[in-house]
Scaffold this active site. Structure first.
Site, mmCIF file in Angstrom:
data_model
loop_
_atom_site.group_PDB
_atom_site.id
_atom_site.type_symbol
_atom_site.label_atom_id
_atom_site.label_comp_id
_atom_site.label_asym_id
_atom_site.label_seq_id
_atom_site.Cartn_x
_atom_site.Cartn_y
_atom_site.Cartn_z
ATOM 1 N N LYS A 216 0.847 -1.199 0.000
ATOM 2 C CA LYS A 216 0.000 0.000 0.000
ATOM 3 C C LYS A 216 0.884 1.253 0.000
ATOM 4 O O LYS A 216 0.686 2.168 -0.772
ATOM 5 C CB LYS A 216 -0.916 -0.040 1.230
ATOM 6 C CG LYS A 216 -1.838 1.144 1.348
ATOM 7 C CD LYS A 216 -2.798 0.990 2.511
ATOM 8 C CE LYS A 216 -3.532 2.296 2.749
ATOM 9 N NZ LYS A 216 -4.483 2.234 3.843
ATOM 10 N N GLU A 222 10.595 -4.624 4.639
ATOM 11 C CA GLU A 222 10.732 -6.025 4.226
ATOM 12 C C GLU A 222 10.396 -6.184 2.742
ATOM 13 O O GLU A 222 11.115 -6.826 1.973
ATOM 14 C CB GLU A 222 9.786 -6.921 5.042
ATOM 15 C CG GLU A 222 10.115 -7.001 6.525
ATOM 16 C CD GLU A 222 9.343 -6.008 7.357
ATOM 17 O OE1 GLU A 222 9.095 -4.868 6.886
ATOM 18 O OE2 GLU A 222 8.983 -6.351 8.496
ATOM 19 N N GLY A 276 -4.874 -1.843 5.039
ATOM 20 C CA GLY A 276 -4.059 -2.976 4.585
ATOM 21 C C GLY A 276 -4.709 -4.323 4.858
ATOM 22 O O GLY A 276 -4.782 -5.191 3.981
ATOM 23 N N GLU A 362 -4.517 -6.589 14.882
ATOM 24 C CA GLU A 362 -4.034 -5.276 14.439
ATOM 25 C C GLU A 362 -5.166 -4.251 14.510
ATOM 26 O O GLU A 362 -4.933 -3.069 14.734
ATOM 27 C CB GLU A 362 -3.466 -5.356 13.013
ATOM 28 C CG GLU A 362 -2.592 -4.167 12.654
ATOM 29 C CD GLU A 362 -1.766 -4.378 11.389
ATOM 30 O OE1 GLU A 362 -0.543 -4.594 11.496
ATOM 31 O OE2 GLU A 362 -2.337 -4.342 10.292
ATOM 32 N N HIS A 393 -4.542 -33.166 18.183
ATOM 33 C CA HIS A 393 -3.437 -34.013 18.642
ATOM 34 C C HIS A 393 -2.262 -33.170 19.107
ATOM 35 O O HIS A 393 -1.143 -33.659 19.212
ATOM 36 C CB HIS A 393 -3.026 -34.962 17.518
ATOM 37 C CG HIS A 393 -4.169 -35.825 17.095
ATOM 38 N ND1 HIS A 393 -4.504 -36.991 17.749
ATOM 39 C CD2 HIS A 393 -5.123 -35.639 16.140
ATOM 40 C CE1 HIS A 393 -5.587 -37.508 17.184
ATOM 41 N NE2 HIS A 393 -5.988 -36.703 16.218
#
Ligand code: F6P
Length: 558
Positions: A216, A222, A276, A362, A393
């Site tokens: 955005k 990153e 976002g 968020e 499990h």
């Protein structure tokens, strides 16, 4: 022995908003209820506390609620302004007060031509124009008529994004796997950990790979690092003039996309009024449209819109997102449940818990009210989970016999899209059995009878009894989808979006900003320069001794 496992709430009237007091009183009564008994006392309980909407079925009967609870909860929802804020959101008011923005992701899934105004301007023509752009491009990729620099068609699409620019497309592509085109492989690169890009790129050919840089802001560290690394990787094989055939962008930031070197005709825009974590309905859904085709993508939008219509029009008492929100709120607010498990019993929904983690945590992980006051009540719980039946499990032991109250949303799909009917029956049996076991438990008398039938003696029975008892009385919701289709996935996601909205209103917080992620970003930027072994150690920032020590060890090792 009946073991009460709902902690009796204490009345903290000094910190509770006055509107919460009737429910707080009522919760003291409800903490004494046993779900088993509520079912035994009312043969109509399932019918009374379940509903159909937009093709989804919602069973909320395995909760500590009665008619009075629901009346009080919906009264609270009204008093807190759920209806008026909902209408304000749909009509484009700037309800994201800290960023002075509208919250209009619902406009992205409205039928073509619907009149939706933002600050006096119609937005539907802009939305439709981007959908047309997505339609044309996804068709070119799917039909093989988009050619890479050697003239070959695209076989691999790498979406580079993070958070909402990754989780939505990754989750929906997995969920719509049976609708995906064979021969097109989708990859999702989000982590700044170079191991991920290394693992993805090592299996790819530059000539047949398309990168979608999805951000955005087009500034996220990153994503930009991964995008630049992908560009360098590509340029080992192709030329700069070939980039346009292999890199496209989805963003709101045209200038940054241009600066990266992406041809603006290959930029798919969206707008600042799409958060976002609410952006899968926008051009961020491009990988999905490529995977399943534009018609299925539009079906997905239609599913979201069907849930919007229900949310806008149904009375709160019969409103699925409202009821989903209220049942979760009930345990979080009055019984101290600090986490909420999402258990989809469908392999293709395995990423749904991660998606909802961002959506809920968020959005509603906040400690300040909309008007800037400190929040005196708990806000969002921890959202977690994984696909069933695997969790049974691993961590279900704690749900059944641990000391915490953890409400569960079971999500099951009635018709399978595979030719293994025995597996499907077993999957559904496990899903329904877990909600029943959590609710019923197994009491001392039942355990005793069972052990006597196994011929254990009285001493052995006494020793084992406390370990074999399940207190039960644990709440859960069950959502049923007829089939997992683009439409039903759309309704499911929109359901949770509106759940989050309603809970945000109940807590009086702004669900649409995320200031809490900023500090870490800033500090990471600073530490990044200190990890540069050419920089002088320890001079750029004053850290605590722990952070300084960690940086020093990393500098030595790097
Ligand atoms: O850091 C949080 C966040 O801003 C999310 O809200 C967002 O989905 C993600 O980062 C990615 O942001 P962008 O799409 O701007 O790269």
């Amino acid at each position: 022995m009946t073991e009460p496992n709902l902690n009796a709430p204490t009345l903290q009237s000094e910190t509770l908003p006055p509107q919460f007091l009737p429910l707080a009183q009522h919760a003291i009564q409800a903490s004494k209820w046993q779900l088993r008994e509520l079912f035994a006392d009312d043969a109509n309980r399932f019918n009374k506390f379940s509903l159909d909407a937009a093709g989804l079925f919602f069973d909320f009967s395995k909760n500590h609620i009665n008619d009075e609870t629901l009346a009080l909860l919906t009264e609270l929802a009204r008093a807190r302004g759920v209806e008026s804020l909902r209408d304000a959101m749909f009509s484009g008011e700037h309800i994201n007060v800290t960023e002075d923005r509208a919250v209009l992701h619902t406009a992205l899934r409205a039928p073509a031509g619907a009149s939706i105004k933002l600050d006096g301007q119609e937005v539907s023509a802009d939305i439709e124009a981007v959908l047309q752009q997505i339609s044309k491009f996804s068709h070119q990729i799917r039909s093989g008529s988009w050619h890479g620099y050697t003239g070959k068609s695209i076989t691999d699409i790498v979406n580079i994004g993070i958070g909402g620019s990754d989780l939505g497309p990754a989750m929906t592509c997995a969920a719509m796997r049976p609708f995906s085109q064979d021969g097109l492989r989708l990859h999702f690169l989000s982590n700044v950990d170079g191991h991920e890009i290394d693992a993805i790129l090592s299996g790819l050919s530059a000539a047949t790979t398309l990168f979608i840089i999805a951000s955005k802001t087009f500034t996220t560290q990153e994503t930009m690092l991964n995008a630049h690394a992908a560009r360098r990787w590509f340029l080992q094989y192709g030329q700069t003039q070939d980039l346009a055939k292999h890199f496209v962008a989805v963003s709101t930031n045209t200038a940054a996309v241009k600066e990266f070197g992406i041809d603006i005709t290959n930029m798919f825009p969206f707008w600042d009024w799409v958060g976002g974590r609410y952006s899968i309905w926008s051009a961020i859904g491009l990988p999905l449209a490529i995977a399943v085709g534009i018609d299925n993508f539009r079906e997905f939008l239609a599913g979201g819109h069907a849930m919007d219509t229900h949310f806008r029009n149904a009375p709160l008492e019969k409103n699925m997102p409202v009821l989903l929100a209220l049942t979760g709120f009930w345990y979080r607010q009055f019984f101290g449940s600090a986490s909420h498990l999402i258990a989809p019993y469908h392999h293709d929904l395995q990423l749904l818990p991660s998606y909802l983690q961002q959506l809920e945590m968020e959005s509603n992980g906040k400690r300040t009210t909309r008007d800037g006051q400190p929040l005196t009540i708990p806000s969002a719980p921890v959202i977690w989970g994984s696909a069933g039946s695997n969790g049974q499990h691993a961590y279900f032991q704690l749900l059944h016999q641990g000391t915490d109250l953890i409400p569960v949303d079971f999500i099951a799909v009635l018709k399978a899209a595979h030719p293994y009917p025995d597996q499907h029956k077993a999957l559904l049996a496990n899903c329904f059995a877990q909600s029943e076991a959590l609710m019923r438990g197994k009491n001392e008398a039942e355990v005793k009878t069972e052990l006597q039938e196994k011929k254990l003696n009285a001493q052995q029975i006494d020793a084992l009894l406390p370990h074999r008892v399940f207190p039960g009385n644990k709440p859960s919701n069950t959502l049923l989808l007829e089939k997992l289709t683009p439409f039903s996935i759309g309704t499911l996601i929109a359901l949770y979006e509106h759940k989050v909205f309603v809970q945000g209103v109940l807590w009086n917080i702004n669900s649409f900003d995320q200031w809490g992620v900023e500090l870490g970003k800033v500090l990471a930027g600073r530490i990044l320069s200190e990890l540069d072994t050419n920089s002088v150690p320890g001079v750029s920032e004053n850290h605590d001794s722990s952070t300084t020590g960690l940086i020093a060890r990393a500098r030595i090792a790097m």
